[in-house]
Write an enzyme that holds these catalytic residues in place. Structure first.
Site, PDB file in Angstrom:
ATOM      1  N   PHE A   1      10.127  -3.802 -59.598  1.00  0.00           N
ATOM      2  CA  PHE A   1       9.275  -4.878 -59.249  1.00  0.00           C
ATOM      3  C   PHE A   1       9.281  -4.835 -57.116  1.00  0.00           C
ATOM      4  CE2 PHE A   1      10.833  -8.575 -57.987  1.00  0.00           C
ATOM      5  CZ  PHE A   1      11.730  -9.093 -58.556  1.00  0.00           C
ATOM      6  N   LYS A   2      10.870  -4.879 -57.521  1.00  0.00           N
ATOM      7  CA  LYS A   2      10.960  -5.137 -55.390  1.00  0.00           C
ATOM      8  C   LYS A   2      10.756  -4.377 -54.689  1.00  0.00           C
ATOM      9  CE  LYS A   2      14.804  -6.475 -56.997  1.00  0.00           C
ATOM     10  NZ  LYS A   2      15.474  -5.946 -58.729  1.00  0.00           N
ATOM     11  N   ASP A   3       9.987  -2.868 -54.654  1.00  0.00           N
ATOM     12  CA  ASP A   3       9.068  -2.454 -53.902  1.00  0.00           C
ATOM     13  C   ASP A   3       8.026  -3.344 -53.427  1.00  0.00           C
ATOM     14  OD1 ASP A   3      10.081  -0.270 -54.016  1.00  0.00           O
ATOM     15  OD2 ASP A   3       9.131   0.288 -56.032  1.00  0.00           O
TER      16      ASP A   3
ATOM     17  N   LEU B   1       9.280  -4.641 -50.726  1.00  0.00           N
ATOM     18  CA  LEU B   1      10.319  -4.084 -49.708  1.00  0.00           C
ATOM     19  C   LEU B   1       9.267  -3.169 -49.190  1.00  0.00           C
ATOM     20  CD1 LEU B   1      14.012  -4.403 -51.274  1.00  0.00           C
ATOM     21  CD2 LEU B   1      13.202  -4.185 -48.678  1.00  0.00           C
TER      22      LEU B   1
ATOM     23  N   THR C   1      16.954  -3.073 -56.105  1.00  0.00           N
ATOM     24  CA  THR C   1      16.606  -3.173 -54.760  1.00  0.00           C
ATOM     25  C   THR C   1      17.165  -2.430 -53.299  1.00  0.00           C
ATOM     26  OG1 THR C   1      17.387  -5.665 -55.324  1.00  0.00           O
ATOM     27  CG2 THR C   1      17.565  -5.219 -52.151  1.00  0.00           C
TER      28      THR C   1
END
Ligand SMILES: *Cc1c(COP(=O)(O)O)cnc(C)c1O
Length: 496
Positions: free
Chosen positions: A110-112, A115, A145
């Site tokens: 989900f960091k995408d 980011l 991350t």
């Protein structure tokens, strides 16, 4: 909208400054200085993820032009980057249970979501403030991350990206994803110890003004891609509203009905975005904070005592193997009505004694909205298996922790709400554990071999950037210690 520090010792800054700085100079975290007001759910744009994102970003990034925001949203959330047109699709697994798939970006976590857009926002922020130093993004990662930041920032002129991951704290695939990273401005090193050691090292560098001056004299300025950066949190608010509006569109709920969100939690960033969504008027019954065996947040939410004096376990959900959840500070700041003195006191106690206890009043506020539970590895594995058997749906280890905690919540509560589980990673990212949950695998099998087996057995497809991992060259082999992080940084920047 302006931003200031949770510790109260810095002047207000624009959102551009907050995004560039990452961490406030007094060691606190940037938060909106004003309450943004409440959305009328009925008037929120619901036809595309992009429109909704534009709407929310414009409120929090008031020093950006509408054109700048729209361009950033369009460039980040495109089909060449995200493999689903809805960006974060909602998948129904049971009558009142839905899974919000947050892993359709290039690194499958989900960091995408944040980011991929942060570099666009940062570039615009740098233009606005007339920054002429080269920006060095310093990132500690519990696994996801790091790769996500590397993909987001690779080859962007004027920006370097340096990632530190705990040597033994990430999955084999997470490690390969990072050590094979290509790009002319990237650097990756393993740090001996766990995630907290790496995160502490990064925070110490940020809070060292002499070191900062030294870098500045050489034309460098530090920034952060961790969820301590407001620019990481903001994009995550969007999908809480998106999921809600999808349920409305599908006639599962009507506007105003409350829902529960279940969030597999580590550094408290994702769930904090859910909290901010609530403050903006999202109708939420409970935010369910799901932890693995590192259940410090479960204990905290249930007792008010945050006690980090315990051993960190390495679990099969490594992205949540964290004892110091940085973003909790932001929640406490909001719940104490921005009382920076109280916050400073608690954070000082955490630093010196390793623990602090919040007052009854604050604890009540926490418990009115949050529910907390945890699942150990064996429960997590059993949950992967039962979700697969019952729903023919494959969840990763982190999402399974969420589902296990939801099961516990449902056994204790009967609120009749729809439940939205945030699915934080593709099952393929943690293939060995997922495979182990479905059937036993030979001890010696590498995680890459397991990918193929998992695809065969479940009839699903290996995500394309993982399928080619085995043939990629290892580019980054350095292992350093917490104490040598500064030297490593200077070497990487080729200064001393
Ligand atoms: C980062 C991460 C988490 C934890 O999210 P926080 O925002 O740190 O609470 C959970 N699951 C996965 C897969 C992650 O990558």
């Amino acid at each position: 909208m302006q931003y200031y520090s949770t510790r109260g010792n810095t002047a207000k800054v624009s959102s551009a400054e907050a995004i560039i700085k990452g961490l406030a100079p007094d060691g606190g975290l940037f938060v909106p200085a004003e309450r943004p007001g409440i959305f009328d759910i009925a008037t929120l744009p619901d036809s595309s993820y992009h429109e909704l994102a534009n709407h929310i970003f414009k409120i929090f990034l008031s020093d950006f032009t509408e054109e700048e925001i729209e361009a950033a949203v369009k460039n980040a959330y495109t089909p060449t980057v995200f493999d689903h047109p809805e960006i974060t699709p909602l998948y129904q697994v049971a009558e009142k249970e839905h899974i919000l798939e947050l892993w359709h970006g290039p690194t499958y976590a989900f960091k995408d979501i944040a980011l991929q857009i942060l570099p666009h926002l940062l570039k615009k922020a740098l233009n606005k403030t007339g920054e002429d130093n080269e920006i060095v993004i310093l990132t500690a990662t519990s696994g996801d991350t790091g790769k996500s930041a590397l993909e987001g920032f690779r080859d962007i002129p004027g920006i370097r990206i340096i990632v530190y991951f705990p040597e033994k704290g990430v999955s084999e695939i997470q490690k390969l994803q990072m050590t094979t990273q290509e790009g002319n401005n990237v650097s990756v090193a393993a740090v001996k110890g766990n995630f907290d050691d790496a995160q502490r090292g990064v925070k110490e560098i940020f809070n060292d003004p002499i070191f900062g001056d030294k870098l500045a004299a050489r034309g460098f300025r530090l920034s952060s891609a961790n969820s301590i950066n407001w620019g990481r949190l903001l994009p995550q608010i969007v999908y809480y509203f998106w999921a809600y509006l999808r349920l409305v569109k599908q006639n599962k709920i009507v506007k105003g009905d409350k829902v529960n969100f279940i969030v597999p939690t580590g550094n408290f960033g994702n769930i904090l975005a859910g909290y901010y969504a609530c403050t903006l008027g999202l109708p939420v019954n409970r935010l369910i904070c799901a932890s693995n065996q590192n259940n410090i947040l479960t204990d905290f939410i249930n007792s008010g005592l945050y006690d980090s004096g315990r051993k960190l376990f390495l679990t099969i959900s490594p992205s949540m193997d964290i004892l110091i959840s940085s973003n909790l500070e932001r929640l406490l700041f909001e719940l104490t009505e921005h009382d920076s003195e109280v916050i400073e006191g608690w954070m000082e106690e955490l630093k010196t004694k390793g623990s602090y206890r919040v007052d009854k009043f604050t604890l009540n506020k926490i418990q009115n909205l949050f529910y907390a539970g945890y699942a150990d590895d064996s429960k997590t594995l059993a949950t992967i298996k039962s979700v697969y058997n019952d729903n023919k749906y494959l969840v990763d280890t982190h999402t399974a922790v969420g589902k296990a905690v939801l099961n516990k919540y449902l056994s204790e509560n009967n609120d009749n709400c729809h439940n939205i589980i945030l699915s934080t990673a593709s099952p393929y990212k943690f293939a060995s554990s997922v495979m182990k949950a479905l059937r036993s695998i030979p001890e010696k099998e590498s995680e890459l071999e397991v990918l193929n087996k998992l695809a065969r057995i479940t009839g699903t497809t290996i995500p394309k950037n993982l399928a080619c991992l085995g043939s990629k060259k290892i580019m980054h082999k350095q292992v350093i210690t917490h104490d040598t992080m500064r030297d490593h940084l200077l070497n990487t920047l080729a200064i001393s």
